[in-house]
Design an enzyme around this catalytic site. Structure first.
Site, PDB file in Angstrom:
ATOM      1  N   ASP A 204       0.886  -1.171   0.000  1.00  0.00           N
ATOM      2  CA  ASP A 204       0.000   0.000   0.000  1.00  0.00           C
ATOM      3  C   ASP A 204       0.920   1.215   0.000  1.00  0.00           C
ATOM      4  O   ASP A 204       1.481   1.578   1.034  1.00  0.00           O
ATOM      5  CB  ASP A 204      -0.885  -0.043   1.244  1.00  0.00           C
ATOM      6  CG  ASP A 204      -1.735   1.219   1.402  1.00  0.00           C
ATOM      7  OD1 ASP A 204      -1.528   2.185   0.645  1.00  0.00           O
ATOM      8  OD2 ASP A 204      -2.590   1.229   2.308  1.00  0.00           O
ATOM      9  N   LYS A 233      -2.427  12.040  -2.361  1.00  0.00           N
ATOM     10  CA  LYS A 233      -1.291  12.456  -1.514  1.00  0.00           C
ATOM     11  C   LYS A 233      -0.184  12.987  -2.442  1.00  0.00           C
ATOM     12  O   LYS A 233      -0.403  13.981  -3.115  1.00  0.00           O
ATOM     13  CB  LYS A 233      -0.865  11.288  -0.633  1.00  0.00           C
ATOM     14  CG  LYS A 233      -2.005  10.864   0.327  1.00  0.00           C
ATOM     15  CD  LYS A 233      -1.599   9.800   1.300  1.00  0.00           C
ATOM     16  CE  LYS A 233      -2.701   9.546   2.323  1.00  0.00           C
ATOM     17  NZ  LYS A 233      -3.515   8.368   2.040  1.00  0.00           N
ATOM     18  N   ARG A 239      -9.356  13.032  -4.184  1.00  0.00           N
ATOM     19  CA  ARG A 239      -9.412  12.004  -3.135  1.00  0.00           C
ATOM     20  C   ARG A 239      -9.904  10.705  -3.747  1.00  0.00           C
ATOM     21  O   ARG A 239     -10.957  10.672  -4.378  1.00  0.00           O
ATOM     22  CB  ARG A 239     -10.359  12.424  -2.013  1.00  0.00           C
ATOM     23  CG  ARG A 239     -10.032  13.769  -1.413  1.00  0.00           C
ATOM     24  CD  ARG A 239     -10.766  13.978  -0.114  1.00  0.00           C
ATOM     25  NE  ARG A 239     -10.173  13.138   0.907  1.00  0.00           N
ATOM     26  CZ  ARG A 239      -9.019  13.393   1.514  1.00  0.00           C
ATOM     27  NH1 ARG A 239      -8.347  14.486   1.234  1.00  0.00           N
ATOM     28  NH2 ARG A 239      -8.533  12.580   2.418  1.00  0.00           N
TER      29      ARG A 239
HETATM   30  N1  DSN Z   1      -3.728   7.806   5.047  1.00  0.00           N
HETATM   31  C1  DSN Z   1      -3.858   8.334   6.369  1.00  0.00           C
HETATM   32  C2  DSN Z   1      -2.936   9.489   6.527  1.00  0.00           C
HETATM   33  O1  DSN Z   1      -1.798   9.235   6.311  1.00  0.00           O
HETATM   34  O2  DSN Z   1      -3.279  10.620   6.896  1.00  0.00           O
HETATM   35  C3  DSN Z   1      -5.214   8.473   6.792  1.00  0.00           C
HETATM   36  O3  DSN Z   1      -5.863   7.241   6.634  1.00  0.00           O
END
Ligand code: DSN
Length: 435
Positions: A204, A233, A239
């Site tokens: 992941d 990210k 999202r």
């Molecule tokens: N993915 C997480 C984070 O890193 O903020 C939240 O689930």
């Protein structure tokens, strides 16, 4: 476009209650310094697609194989997203429908495991993720989890310990990847361990996927059976989540899974998403993903991820210079975890003080923390969002100076307000959403 629509519908009034709050959030994002490692700022075209008419369309199924009519356009959009993500990661198969990283992981586990099967993941309290076996999450309730962590002295994962744990626990699924681990992963070694105990290997890579995509970190697709990621990210999309495979896609020998020898694991994974764990895909978000993946293939994005990494490494060094303990001593990616136990402040207080100064971070457990997840002994920061904003290496020292100043004056409201004013003035020089 929305304004035109509203003008035509005279009986509709603009819902200012909600739009005023959206404006307020916009101002918060514009005025402050965003250091939450899992956040970023998407481009105007990604936002436009996410707010488009595609939100009106039902499209259960896959391109060319839907359960609804009228999918000719969204089929093309979804195929563009799939083609681009495959190009970006050198994947041979991808499903871009998961609504989030958690949904992607749920789909993989539903597809590949039987309820009650053993899984082995990175401990949440050492930097892992809820969906890797936490007792409060589906992954810890439906499957039997065990965990590996980091070593106390180094803050690093010891792969010999992972191997020992895997041999003892004999998991059906070995999971790697983290929410708060600043070092790269040895996927080759993990695959050897998985093969040794007859487990499937899931990576992941939600956090560092943008850096992986452009070759700045080890490539999980080379060794892992399945790879999941979020898209919002470092990848800088809307999202959402997705699932990918490369070498084990349609393995002619088949793959040994708890469900028997499977030749086409990708079909199992597709059905793990729909109908297994989701209904209709969010085609407006898939369009936004397609655009973000196109952006991630550009030279500009390559420069961006190089800057993210450089900024993070400079920021980590600046924290160390100020006497903060950075877990593992530094970072290989976009983030770092700060242990506050050598300072007279906990994670909750730090998050609050920094918030009052318009610096957004999240409190975070540190490995071997003696405080609860609501208090914590640390906080996590990342450079994805500030780098998108245009901040460079020289700015990282200045951010750390502000952080240190705010933490050392956590109870002095006047001081925190004066830091906030300075930051708001500074950030006005880095406009986020241009007209
Ligand atoms: N993915 C997480 C984070 O890193 O903020 C939240 O689930």
């Amino acid at each position: 476009m929305l304004d035109l629509f509203l003008k035509k519908k005279e009986n509709m009034t603009r819902d200012n209650k909600v739009f005023d709050l959206i404006k307020e959030e916009n101002e918060r994002q514009v005025n402050g310094i965003e250091l939450i490692a899992s956040e970023n700022f998407v481009s105007p075209q990604v936002m436009e697609a996410a707010g488009s008419v595609l939100t009106n369309k039902y499209a259960e199924g896959l391109p060319g194989k839907r359960y609804y009519g009228g999918c000719e356009v969204v089929d093309q959009v979804e195929n563009i997203a799939i083609d681009r993500i495959k190009e970006l990661f050198g994947a041979t198969w991808a499903n871009v429908q998961p609504h989030s990283g958690a949904q992607a992981n749920a789909a993989v586990m539903l597809a590949l495991l039987n309820p009650g099967d053993k899984i082995l993941g990175f401990d949440l309290s050492h930097g892992g993720h809820l969906t890797h076996g936490s007792s409060v999450n589906f992954s810890g309730k439906l499957y039997q989890p065990s965990f590996y962590g980091v070593e106390k002295e180094t803050g690093l994962i010891n792969y010999d310990v992972v191997e020992e744990t895997a041999k003892k626990e004999r998991p059906k699924l070995l999971i790697c990847g983290a929410s708060a681990y600043s070092r790269d992963w040895d996927y080759e070694r993990l695959r050897e361990i998985a093969d040794e105990v007859g487990a499937l290997l899931l990576a992941d890579v939600s956090h560092p996927s943008g850096l992986i995509a452009r070759g700045l970190l080890n490539d999980p697709l080379e060794y892992c059976h399945v790879v999941t990621t979020t898209t919002h990210k470092t990848l800088r999309g809307p999202r959402g989540g997705l699932i990918m495979m490369r070498n084990d896609f349609e393995n002619p020998m088949g793959i040994k899974t708890p469900k028997g020898i499977i030749r086409k694991v990708s079909s199992l994974l597709d059905s793990g998403v729909f109908p297994g764990t989701q209904g209709g895909p969010l085609e407006h978000i898939i369009a936004a993903k397609a655009i973000a993946f196109g952006e991630a293939l550009s030279d500009d994005y390559m420069q961006y991820v190089m800057n993210v990494k450089k900024n993070a490494s400079v920021m980590a060094a600046a924290f160390v210079e100020k006497g903060y303990q950075v877990i593992s001593g530094g970072t290989d990616n976009h983030m770092m975890l700060i242990d506050l136990r050598s300072k007279d402040i906990n994670g909750k207080e730090a998050e609050k003080a920094l918030g009052l100064a318009d610096i957004t971070v999240n409190k975070n457990m540190v490995p071997f923390d003696d405080k609860s997840p609501f208090t914590t002994s640390g906080f996590r920061v990342g450079t994805s969002a500030v780098t998108t904003r245009g901040l460079a290496v020289d700015d990282m020292q200045r951010i750390v100076n502000y952080i240190d100043d705010a933490l050392m004056n956590k109870d002095d409201e006047a001081k925190l307000t004066s830091i906030k004013q300075e930051i708001n003035g500074w950030m006005s020089g880095f406009p986020l959403f241009k007209a």
